[in-house]
Design an enzyme around this catalytic site. Structure first.
Site, PDB file in Angstrom:
ATOM      1  N   LYS A 134     -14.138 -27.643  22.503  1.00 43.54           N
ATOM      2  CA  LYS A 134     -15.097 -27.143  21.513  1.00 43.54           C
ATOM      3  C   LYS A 134     -14.988 -27.897  20.197  1.00 43.54           C
ATOM      4  CE  LYS A 134     -13.961 -22.827  22.378  1.00 43.54           C
ATOM      5  NZ  LYS A 134     -13.798 -21.379  22.337  1.00 43.54           N
TER       6      LYS A 134
ATOM      7  N   GLU B 240     -12.888 -17.368  22.581  1.00 48.04           N
ATOM      8  CA  GLU B 240     -12.769 -17.294  21.128  1.00 48.04           C
ATOM      9  C   GLU B 240     -14.141 -17.653  20.564  1.00 48.04           C
ATOM     10  OE1 GLU B 240      -9.807 -19.795  19.343  1.00 48.04           O
ATOM     11  OE2 GLU B 240     -10.302 -19.027  17.346  1.00 48.04           O
TER      12      GLU B 240
ATOM     13  N   ARG C 183      -7.843 -26.357  34.928  1.00 48.60           N
ATOM     14  CA  ARG C 183      -9.091 -26.425  34.167  1.00 48.60           C
ATOM     15  C   ARG C 183     -10.112 -27.242  34.937  1.00 48.60           C
ATOM     16  NH1 ARG C 183      -7.716 -25.723  28.879  1.00 48.60           N
ATOM     17  NH2 ARG C 183      -9.726 -26.379  28.065  1.00 48.60           N
TER      18      ARG C 183
END
Ligand code: ATP
Ligand code: MG
Length: 564
Positions: free
Chosen positions: A288, A35, A278
């Protein structure tokens, strides 16, 4: 990719099985879907290595897709930098693409199609407009152990849903007033299956499409559509999406019914999702949102601050793409969450730089040494990299006054201190054997000048009588050396898990000593360094030249860390 055990992970076996079963129509297609709402970090680098790495391994394509379905907080600056960072890591997107650039897609380019699919679902009685408030919606949805309560709008006829959905699209309603929900199963033990929201109203401009839309698809609806329409075969993501997988498959089933699955090599391509753990690193944060917070509050000096876990920060720190890829390879792909030690990443960096970095001598905490019996100056030539014969050599001058590192001298040496001390001999790298005779101190007791003599028969560094000299020191000639500035970095957080008290408190654990600026002197050849060039400052560490001319310490030279 090598054939080691870590690379034969479950994702690879899964894809191998599908290739063998002919499910890919002759081509494995993966995607990396960032994104564009921030810069990518080392966690994304791991996903990149998996997504691009698997496509490469099977001779397929990996698409780069900007997952720009959430209009707020996205920008072209982020998108451009994501591309730059992926390229720097050494990967290239490929495949058809939705515009001029092969392999590149914007999810927002599929908004028309997604909207059409949503209308199709409404017509088929598989989606309905709902006007419960968020609180009501949550309450109706309930808990996994007990069936949820259906929305009063659940059985609204398609025509009315179509009318409302179009009104939503035309801007008749405020954010949150209505949404579109898939009609699936309010009793499912998986609450993501309880009529999930697939479209919502957001009166926010999109960075590419401006105000064209005020309804935006939700991730769970958009992602399988993007994958399916692009002909992606294997869609890999992180573990938190595992519970969403049935919904992913539900959407793919609907697309299949609508005849929207892509055909390749006579095979209908049904994208499939699988999940892996992850990457988590100790002593840093990776979301982020939190990284942006640190940038905005100026805790760091930008996304590319060399202490940041971002790819651009690591680049400015001097890390290499190869070392980052090696690190991702070594931690491997698994189904269980774990934390990795940044020391392993640093170890990978050191391993590579030891082979490739140009050697220079620099003294970052200088104290002067006067070689009392030395007259004039002499030239020395040393290899740029003793491990790389092709690397060439550089010249420097040795004179009567030189700089050494303060830590390399002790007036009263400890046991086993083989460096410079009164009465003791040391080798000055590439030059000669030097015997210290004493030092001068200021009123505070600080050593300001060291004196001694050189063995005139030891030019080059060895004694003619073969006597052993244990210590070898780096040094810089005072007359010809150039001034240097350096920044010494430590981890940004002093706490192993800065989020241990939650995201409100993580800044309490900043390491106050995470950067220290020092200045000193270096051999003249360092003056020619260009920004981005990496060096080993002999006996000191690996450094990279930054855009302001200072040298950032990438990693120290040695560490006790050994990979398992
Ligand atoms: P963050 O939580 O840091 O903001 P994100 O998951 O929201 O990250 P996206 O841009 O949506 O960021 O992620 C793009 C891809 O990168 C996704 O497929 C995601 O699963 C993957 N990814 C993100 N963080 C990690 C991580 N720490 N380790 C491995 N993969 C990751
Ligand atoms: Mg995200």
């Amino acid at each position: 990719m090598n054939e080691s055990d870590t690379s034969r992970h479950f994702l690879r076996q899964w894809i191998e099985g599908d290739v063998a079963a002919g499910k890919t129509g002759g081509k494995v297609v993966t995607r990396f879907p960032p994104e564009p709402n921030g810069y990518i970090h080392i966690g994304h680098a791991k996903a990149i290595c998996v997504d691009f790495g698997m496509a490469e391994l099977f001779g397929g394509d990996c698409h780069l897709r900007m997952d720009d379905t959430n209009p707020a907080k996205e920008s072209d600056e982020y998108a451009e930098n994501i591309k730059k960072d992926i390229s720097w890591l050494g990967f290239k997107w490929s495949g058809e693409g939705d515009g001029k650039e092969p392999g590149f897609y914007n999810a927002s380019n599929m908004f028309d199609k997604m909207y059409e699919i949503a209308e199709n679902l409404i017509r088929a009685g598989q989606a309905y407009c709902c006007n419960l408030t968020q609180e009501e919606w949550k309450a109706y949805r309930g808990v996994p152990e007990k069936p949820g309560v259906p929305s009063p709008r659940r059985d609204t006829p398609p025509e009315e849903n179509l009318r409302i959905f179009r009104e939503m699209r035309d801007g008749k309603y405020a954010d949150g007033e209505w949404c579109l929900r898939a009609k699936i199963d309010m009793a499912s033990p998986n609450i993501h299956f309880r009529d999930p929201v697939i479209y919502r109203i957001r009166h926010v401009s999109h960075y590419h499409l401006g105000d064209k839309w005020c309804v935006y698809p939700m991730y769970d609806f958009a992602h399988p559509i993007e994958d399916a329409l692009e002909g992606v075969t294997h869609s890999m993501c992180t573990l938190e999406f595992e519970v969403h997988r049935p919904l992913y498959d539900w959407v793919v089933d609907r697309l299949d019914e609508m005849g929207l699955l892509v055909e390749r090599g006579g095979v209908k391509i049904r994208p499939q999702q699988r999940e892996f753990a992850r990457l988590n690193l100790t002593h840093t944060v990776m979301s982020k949102r939190l990284l942006l917070q640190m940038v905005q509050t100026k805790v760091v000096d930008g996304w590319d601050d060399p202490r940041m876990p971002t790819v651009c920060g690591m680049r400015r720190r001097g890390f290499t793409p190869g070392a980052i890829r090696e690190f991702c390879e070594r931690i491997g792909v698994s189904k269980t969450e774990s934390e990795s030690d940044p020391a392993l990443l640093e170890w990978c960096v050191r391993e590579e730089l030891n082979k490739t970095a140009t050697r220079r001598m620099a003294v970052l905490d200088p104290v002067k040494v006067v070689v009392d019996n030395f007259v004039g100056s002499r030239e020395i030539e040393l290899p740029d990299n003793p491990l790389d014969e092709g690397a060439g050599t550089r010249k420097m001058v040795f004179g009567r006054e030189i700089w050494i590192d303060r830590a390399d001298f002790m007036e009263i040496p400890e046991k086993k201190f083989f460096r410079m001390a009164p009465g003791q001999e040391v080798r000055l790298r590439g030059a000669c054997i030097f015997k210290c005779t004493g030092c001068i101190k200021d009123e505070s007791g600080k050593v300001v000048e060291i004196h001694g003599t050189w063995d005139e028969q030891s030019w080059g560094g060895n004694a003619v009588d073969g006597r052993k000299v244990k210590g070898t020191l780096h040094w810089v000639d005072a007359a010809t050396g150039v001034p240097v500035k350096a920044r010494l970095y430590e981890s940004l957080f002093s706490e192993k898990n800065p989020l241990k008290d939650g995201p409100e408190k993580f800044l309490d654990y900043l390491n106050p000593g995470s950067v220290r600026e020092v200045s000193g002197f270096a051999e003249p050849a360092l003056a020619d360094a260009k920004p981005g060039e990496r060096f080993q400052f002999e006996r000191t560490g690996y450094f990279v030249k930054d855009r302001d001319g200072a040298f950032n310490r990438t990693v120290t030279l040695k560490d006790s860390y050994k990979p398992a």
